[in-house]
Design a protein around this motif. Sequence first.
Motif, PDB file in Angstrom:
ATOM      1  N   ALA A  11       0.835  -1.200   0.000  1.00  0.00           N
ATOM      2  CA  ALA A  11       0.000   0.000   0.000  1.00  0.00           C
ATOM      3  C   ALA A  11       0.867   1.247   0.000  1.00  0.00           C
ATOM      4  N   THR A  12       1.987   1.197   0.724  1.00  0.00           N
ATOM      5  CA  THR A  12       2.871   2.364   0.764  1.00  0.00           C
ATOM      6  C   THR A  12       3.470   2.632  -0.607  1.00  0.00           C
ATOM      7  N   VAL A  13       3.943   1.562  -1.241  1.00  0.00           N
ATOM      8  CA  VAL A  13       4.571   1.748  -2.549  1.00  0.00           C
ATOM      9  C   VAL A  13       3.567   2.349  -3.526  1.00  0.00           C
ATOM     10  N   VAL A  14       2.365   1.773  -3.538  1.00  0.00           N
ATOM     11  CA  VAL A  14       1.344   2.313  -4.439  1.00  0.00           C
ATOM     12  C   VAL A  14       0.973   3.728  -4.032  1.00  0.00           C
ATOM     13  N   GLY A  15       0.819   3.947  -2.746  1.00  0.00           N
ATOM     14  CA  GLY A  15       0.371   5.250  -2.263  1.00  0.00           C
ATOM     15  C   GLY A  15       1.383   6.353  -2.511  1.00  0.00           C
ATOM     16  N   VAL A  16       2.667   6.032  -2.413  1.00  0.00           N
ATOM     17  CA  VAL A  16       3.683   7.079  -2.533  1.00  0.00           C
ATOM     18  C   VAL A  16       4.103   7.283  -3.976  1.00  0.00           C
ATOM     19  N   TYR A  17       4.314   6.190  -4.707  1.00  0.00           N
ATOM     20  CA  TYR A  17       4.995   6.317  -6.001  1.00  0.00           C
ATOM     21  C   TYR A  17       4.070   6.314  -7.206  1.00  0.00           C
ATOM     22  N   VAL A  18       2.808   5.950  -7.040  1.00  0.00           N
ATOM     23  CA  VAL A  18       1.879   6.058  -8.162  1.00  0.00           C
ATOM     24  C   VAL A  18       1.238   7.432  -8.084  1.00  0.00           C
ATOM     25  N   LEU A  30     -10.426   7.816  -6.095  1.00  0.00           N
ATOM     26  CA  LEU A  30     -11.124   6.533  -5.994  1.00  0.00           C
ATOM     27  C   LEU A  30     -10.282   5.404  -6.589  1.00  0.00           C
ATOM     28  N   PHE A  31      -9.707   5.672  -7.793  1.00  0.00           N
ATOM     29  CA  PHE A  31      -8.947   4.615  -8.458  1.00  0.00           C
ATOM     30  C   PHE A  31      -7.635   4.345  -7.736  1.00  0.00           C
ATOM     31  N   HIS A  32      -7.069   5.404  -7.206  1.00  0.00           N
ATOM     32  CA  HIS A  32      -5.818   5.234  -6.469  1.00  0.00           C
ATOM     33  C   HIS A  32      -6.022   4.314  -5.264  1.00  0.00           C
ATOM     34  N   ILE A  33      -7.093   4.575  -4.516  1.00  0.00           N
ATOM     35  CA  ILE A  33      -7.366   3.749  -3.338  1.00  0.00           C
ATOM     36  C   ILE A  33      -7.680   2.322  -3.765  1.00  0.00           C
ATOM     37  N   LEU A  34      -8.489   2.214  -4.844  1.00  0.00           N
ATOM     38  CA  LEU A  34      -8.836   0.873  -5.331  1.00  0.00           C
ATOM     39  C   LEU A  34      -7.586   0.100  -5.721  1.00  0.00           C
ATOM     40  N   LEU A  35      -6.671   0.788  -6.420  1.00  0.00           N
ATOM     41  CA  LEU A  35      -5.430   0.141  -6.841  1.00  0.00           C
ATOM     42  C   LEU A  35      -4.640  -0.315  -5.615  1.00  0.00           C
ATOM     43  N   GLN A  82       0.494   9.899  -1.249  1.00  0.00           N
ATOM     44  CA  GLN A  82      -0.176  10.975  -1.988  1.00  0.00           C
ATOM     45  C   GLN A  82      -1.540  11.262  -1.358  1.00  0.00           C
ATOM     46  N   PRO A  83      -1.978  12.534  -1.425  1.00  0.00           N
ATOM     47  CA  PRO A  83      -3.294  12.845  -0.844  1.00  0.00           C
ATOM     48  C   PRO A  83      -4.422  12.040  -1.483  1.00  0.00           C
ATOM     49  N   THR A  84      -4.225  11.656  -2.764  1.00  0.00           N
ATOM     50  CA  THR A  84      -5.307  10.906  -3.418  1.00  0.00           C
ATOM     51  C   THR A  84      -5.431   9.495  -2.855  1.00  0.00           C
ATOM     52  N   ALA A  85      -4.363   8.997  -2.206  1.00  0.00           N
ATOM     53  CA  ALA A  85      -4.406   7.622  -1.727  1.00  0.00           C
ATOM     54  C   ALA A  85      -4.900   7.526  -0.289  1.00  0.00           C
TER      55      ALA A  85
END
Lengths: 307, 358
Positions: free
Chosen positions: B99-106, B112-117, B181-184
């Motif tokens: 979750a951290t990797v996705v949250g920080v680097y994507v 919505l899609f960011h959280i889903l991912l 990221q704020p979106t995550a």
Amino acid sequence: MEFYSAVVTIATAAVMSSIAVLLPALGEGVSERSGVLNIGTEGYMIMGSLAAYIWYAATGNMWMGFVLGTLVGMSLSLAHAVFCITLKCNQVICGIGIWLLGLGLSGYLFRLVGLATITEKLPVTSIPLLKDIPFFGQVLFQHNIFVYIGFFLVFIFYIVIYKTPWGLLNRGAGDSPFSTDMVGHNVFLIRYVSTLICGAMSGLGGAYLTIGILTRFSEGMTAGRGFIAICVVIFGGWNPVKIMIGAFFFSLIDSLQLYVQVWSIIPYPLLIMMPYLLTVIVMAAISKKMGNMPRKLAEPYLRGGAS
Amino acid sequence: MSKEKDQRVNYFPIIMSVLVVMFAIFFIFSILLYFSKFNLAKVYWTLLIGAFGTPGAIAQTLIRMCPILFCSLGLLIAFRCGMWNIGAEGQLYWGALAATVVGVYVTGLPALFHILLAIIVSFACGGAWSAICGYLKTRFNANEVITTLLSNFIAYWVTFYFLKFHLQPKTAFNPSSLPVQPTAVLPIMLKGTLLHAGIPIALACAAIVWVVMNKTALGYSIDVVGSNKSAAAYGGIRVNRIILISMFLSGGFAGLAGMGEVLGIHRLLIRNISPNYGFIAIAAVFIARLSPVGAILVSLFLGGIMTGGRYLQTTMGIPIHLVDVLVALFIVFMLLQPIVEKKFLPTPLIGIEEKGRD
């Protein structure tokens, strides 16, 4: 020359700290052979070290500290035995519970007692003549007395397990409790004794950790040594001599990490992880043929059941 | 463990046995408190107030409930399949790392899609980690208790390795990653509290698990494999596949617990992200008798104890470890519940079911 002295220092440190893994691993080996899995070894250890620490810090009597640590470890393992052998509960869950109980209780009592004295280290007893052997003399024969006791215990355990009738019964209780019972031996008693041995050895190992190595107590200071002990037992194929080698090997990895951090060859978290990873691999390798593995490990014996 | 539809469940022995065991736990706990010279009534009252006394306390309780619930949902699937997965803690760490990797680097995704991912990736990572142990079981017959237990430590140190050597910014002194990221970030449900969207997700997952376990062929297969492997194989169930699937789902839900902690609360990865949630969840599943609905209640209860314990420390100065002791007593003594339950049964019919479980 600098390299040589580094090797000697690492090996000496590994021998000294391997005892803290070796003692619980010997006990764990015996109890696993009888079919009782003690996952709570870590809990016995930390309670043992707390008891030894409190006693030693309060009275200054080192040997009573060891005795008390052993007794505390034994009483926790007695609880495990009652739950898992008499009441036939799930050994895994009970072990996890006892681990967390030991962890919580030791932290709680330590905070309440609030002693912060640093204890005195065990004195070094060099063995005459042998200590003059180059390299080995320094690595093996210039230690505190518990290192020698630890190696002597390996010998005792080996004799008891492989050369006495009780060793066979111990094995029988873990491999085929039903037949052991049929021949007229008390499986429950054998398992109780084995579990208590595990508790006693773990408590002793914990006490050694406080008095012998770290000379202080801190919360969670066993730092997974109880689990490493379980690894060592599997790694050593339930054989005391191989367990000793395994304990030394894993302690070597542990003492290497300080130097590796300086040399930065392998990142040290990956090095700490190594023993666990190796054990998983060994576990996968030996499981198909079972090898030395006790057949009824972690299965409660139901009298009259088809166990 | 599944209850037959045509057979009326007699709740009396269950409730009585739980009450008896709870009484035993609190009795022992009270002895401990008594000898530590604390005022018993005050301790229990403070514990209650700290857990459920104020809206803020309830929010904290719910926040702590969330990871326990996720882990216990995962564990109950594995336990029902007869796999003693005690690696939820490690699977949680993998989920948190993913979750951290996705949250920080994507970057550049809508919220919505960011959280889903993040949810999908952490589910997959936790699940894959757990499925490795499942594979070792099906392929090599390696005892899953040992492999999952040790996988906890492997996961912990690998996560720490990534955190320390890759995710941690050069300037940071303590090992912690960059903020996500704020979106995550999981949105806050209620202004003024930290109630994050992970809690409704957890409840939804409980509903999904309930449906899967009770209404689908997969759930039925898992139960059958759990109670008798050879009967399952004889009945045409592909046992190894079911074991792998159940282990994957089991680790996946535990991974979501890590996701909730990272994206909901800390918003970055720290070293000790979980105070043994994965092990506490084992107690939760046992008390809940492997039922998703029970898991909600029990994890709420355990979350309350943990929150109350924190409050106990700040107001009365009682070490937080006391709560660990209480939780550990729960784990150990709840093992006695089936035994006590038998004492309350009118006829020993259900003994058959118990034997099947062993």
